[in-house]
Design a protein around this motif. Structure first.
Motif, PDB file in Angstrom:
ATOM      1  N   ALA A 105       0.830  -1.209   0.000  1.00 25.63           N
ATOM      2  CA  ALA A 105       0.000   0.000   0.000  1.00 25.63           C
ATOM      3  C   ALA A 105       0.864   1.260   0.000  1.00 25.63           C
ATOM      4  CB  ALA A 105      -0.940   0.000   1.205  1.00 25.63           C
ATOM      5  N   ARG A 109       1.058   4.235  -2.876  1.00 21.53           N
ATOM      6  CA  ARG A 109       0.904   5.657  -2.586  1.00 21.53           C
ATOM      7  C   ARG A 109       2.049   6.467  -3.178  1.00 21.53           C
ATOM      8  NH1 ARG A 109      -0.771   4.432   3.681  1.00 21.53           N
ATOM      9  NH2 ARG A 109      -2.916   3.800   3.252  1.00 21.53           N
ATOM     10  N   ASP A 112       1.321   6.742  -6.799  1.00 16.57           N
ATOM     11  CA  ASP A 112       0.251   7.720  -7.051  1.00 16.57           C
ATOM     12  C   ASP A 112       0.804   9.145  -7.038  1.00 16.57           C
ATOM     13  OD1 ASP A 112      -1.570   5.681  -7.215  1.00 16.57           O
ATOM     14  OD2 ASP A 112      -2.419   5.972  -5.225  1.00 16.57           O
ATOM     15  N   TYR A 243      -1.694  10.127   5.246  1.00 16.99           N
ATOM     16  CA  TYR A 243      -2.401   8.906   4.900  1.00 16.99           C
ATOM     17  C   TYR A 243      -3.459   8.655   5.980  1.00 16.99           C
ATOM     18  CZ  TYR A 243       1.708   8.359   1.931  1.00 16.99           C
ATOM     19  OH  TYR A 243       2.706   8.566   1.017  1.00 16.99           O
ATOM     20  N   THR A 312     -11.778   6.210  -2.598  1.00 17.82           N
ATOM     21  CA  THR A 312     -11.680   6.920  -1.333  1.00 17.82           C
ATOM     22  C   THR A 312     -10.436   7.790  -1.368  1.00 17.82           C
ATOM     23  OG1 THR A 312     -10.416   5.116  -0.299  1.00 17.82           O
ATOM     24  CG2 THR A 312     -12.816   5.076  -0.020  1.00 17.82           C
ATOM     25  N   SER A 314      -6.979   8.548  -0.722  1.00 17.07           N
ATOM     26  CA  SER A 314      -5.840   7.699  -0.349  1.00 17.07           C
ATOM     27  C   SER A 314      -4.779   8.481   0.412  1.00 17.07           C
ATOM     28  CB  SER A 314      -5.206   7.065  -1.590  1.00 17.07           C
ATOM     29  OG  SER A 314      -4.721   8.070  -2.483  1.00 17.07           O
ATOM     30  N   HIS A 315      -4.532   9.729   0.018  1.00 12.66           N
ATOM     31  CA  HIS A 315      -3.570  10.550   0.741  1.00 12.66           C
ATOM     32  C   HIS A 315      -3.699  12.005   0.314  1.00 12.66           C
ATOM     33  CE1 HIS A 315      -1.471   9.546  -2.989  1.00 12.66           C
ATOM     34  NE2 HIS A 315      -0.611  10.509  -2.772  1.00 12.66           N
ATOM     35  N   ARG A 334      -8.397   7.146  -4.873  1.00 16.84           N
ATOM     36  CA  ARG A 334      -7.973   5.894  -5.502  1.00 16.84           C
ATOM     37  C   ARG A 334      -8.940   4.787  -5.123  1.00 16.84           C
ATOM     38  NH1 ARG A 334      -4.145   1.990  -3.865  1.00 16.84           N
ATOM     39  NH2 ARG A 334      -3.010   1.036  -5.565  1.00 16.84           N
ATOM     40  N   GLU A 336      -9.896   0.227  -5.517  1.00 17.76           N
ATOM     41  CA  GLU A 336      -9.223  -1.069  -5.438  1.00 17.76           C
ATOM     42  C   GLU A 336      -8.654  -1.518  -6.779  1.00 17.76           C
ATOM     43  OE1 GLU A 336     -11.785  -4.419  -4.748  1.00 17.76           O
ATOM     44  OE2 GLU A 336     -13.553  -3.295  -5.374  1.00 17.76           O
ATOM     45  N   ASN A 338      -6.897   0.443  -8.638  1.00 14.73           N
ATOM     46  CA  ASN A 338      -5.771   1.352  -8.863  1.00 14.73           C
ATOM     47  C   ASN A 338      -6.110   2.473  -9.843  1.00 14.73           C
ATOM     48  OD1 ASN A 338      -4.055  -0.166  -7.156  1.00 14.73           O
ATOM     49  ND2 ASN A 338      -3.698  -1.622  -8.808  1.00 14.73           N
ATOM     50  N   SER A 340      -7.249   6.277 -10.328  1.00 17.19           N
ATOM     51  CA  SER A 340      -7.007   7.411  -9.436  1.00 17.19           C
ATOM     52  C   SER A 340      -7.170   8.742 -10.149  1.00 17.19           C
ATOM     53  CB  SER A 340      -5.598   7.325  -8.826  1.00 17.19           C
ATOM     54  OG  SER A 340      -4.607   7.378  -9.844  1.00 17.19           O
TER      55      SER A 340
END
Length: 359
Positions: A105, A109, A112, A243, A312, A314-315, A334, A336, A338, A340
């Motif tokens: 994970a 990130r 991303d 995060y 949701t 992600s960061h 992002r 599930e 991937n 984004s």
């Protein structure tokens, strides 16, 4: 070549292979524009270099395009981003150790963030994300972000805190000796037993529970900002990544404005990287300027605006953009699969740009 020269060569090679961000390409093209205006470059060479700078994938390519230029009047000149610390530094697990879902994970990130700031194309991001899902070791994961300006950090190995060898053995002997002496003292100097004390009747002791909110919410940001100010005495950062459960922050020391160090936050702060060099007069981001209410509103609007189905937040990243000279907040969404997107705002809550999924 001696060992010192060899290390310098390897360091230069590693710095040159770092991926370039959009802001790095813009900075290089700005210098080329100014150099052309001053007559350092002819028209054909200027257009060739400018096109190559726009398409450059690494810092090394950009360096080669501007490295022979004089610093144009009114320009800050070419400055490269600091080279990240080696992924396998002291205190980290070796490459052969198995990776957890949490490690994958963190790698996603980092990928991303690299996609958002132009280090990776959409296709490169997709390929590396798929490889991340299939990675089995920390070494596999490290190879996917080692050329990025912000590679994913390997988890800390708690075993590294134990010192092997004669020092450890000597320490153990001392501990055993002291323990034996204390035990002997207690056997020969027994204190009188204390008088019994009646336990209070009907008193129930409840454990204290401290909840840390999701850091990608307005409440979570306010919690982090308060803890950060309490820890360091101010609210300035070079860069902050929030995060849901943790945060990563690059901080410049007030006493040494030409140094920046990394810290991880898990309800408390711990050092994640040794200080590295920075330009002392570079502007920094002040967390006190963030309008948390406006931030919360944009976080709530991010998912539908960015068209990431089932996504949701992600960061969230916060830093000062040295090219546009504007402090920015990026909110990433992002899912599930991937997929984004991200949106960018000012600390006051004014929109800058939106990049939905698929654009």
């Amino acid at each position: 070549m001696n060992s010192s020269s060899s290390r310098m060569s390897e360091a230069s090679k590693a710095a040159g292979s770092m991926r370039a961000r959009d802001m790095d390409r813009v900075r290089a093209r700005t210098l080329l524009d100014a150099a052309y205006e001053e007559g350092q470059l002819g028209a054909d060479e200027y257009h060739d270099r400018s096109d190559r700078a726009e398409a450059a994938a690494t810092i090394g390519v950009l360096r080669g395009l501007v490295g022979d230029l004089q610093t144009p009047d009114g320009s800050a000149g070419w400055s490269e981003p600091p080279r990240p610390n080696p992924a396998n530094r002291i205190g980290r697990y070796p490459d052969r150790i198995r990776a957890r879902d949490e490690d994958r994970a963190l790698t996603c990130r980092a990928l991303d963030t690299a996609l958002a700031d132009g280090q990776l194309s959409a296709e490169e991001h997709r390929t590396r994300t798929e490889l991340t899902a299939a990675a089995t070791t920390l070494g596999d994961l490290a190879g996917l972000t080692e050329d990025l300006q912000k590679p994913a950090a390997a988890p800390i190995d708690p075993r590294s805190r134990t010192r092997p060898g004669t020092l450890w053995l000597a320490g153990a002997v001392v501990v055993v000796t002291v323990a034996a002496a204390v035990a002997g003292f207690r056997l020969t100097h027994r204190p009188a037993p204390p008088a019994p004390v009646a336990a209070p009747v009907g008193q129930v002791v409840h454990p204290l529970v401290f909840e840390t909110p999701d850091l990608t919410t307005a409440a979570g940001f306010e919690k982090f900002r308060g803890d950060y100010q309490a820890k360091f005495g101010d609210t300035t950062v070079d860069r902050l990544l929030l995060y849901p459960e943790n945060a990563s922050v690059d901080r410049t020391s007030v006493a040494q404005p030409n140094r920046v160090a990394g810290f991880d936050y898990w309800g408390g702060f711990m050092t994640s990287s040794k200080p590295t060099s920075r330009t002392a007069d570079d502007p920094i981001f002040d967390l006190a300027t963030v309008n948390s209410s406006a931030l919360g509103e944009w976080i709530g609007r991010a998912v539908p605006m960015l068209k990431v189905d089932g996504g949701t937040v992600s960061h969230i990243s916060m830093e000062y953009d040295s090219i546009t000279e504007v402090p920015t907040i990026d909110i990433f969404v992002r899912n599930e699969f991937n997929e984004s997107g991200f949106l960018q705002i000012t600390p006051a809550g004014d929109p800058i740009r939106t990049v939905p999924f698929g654009d």
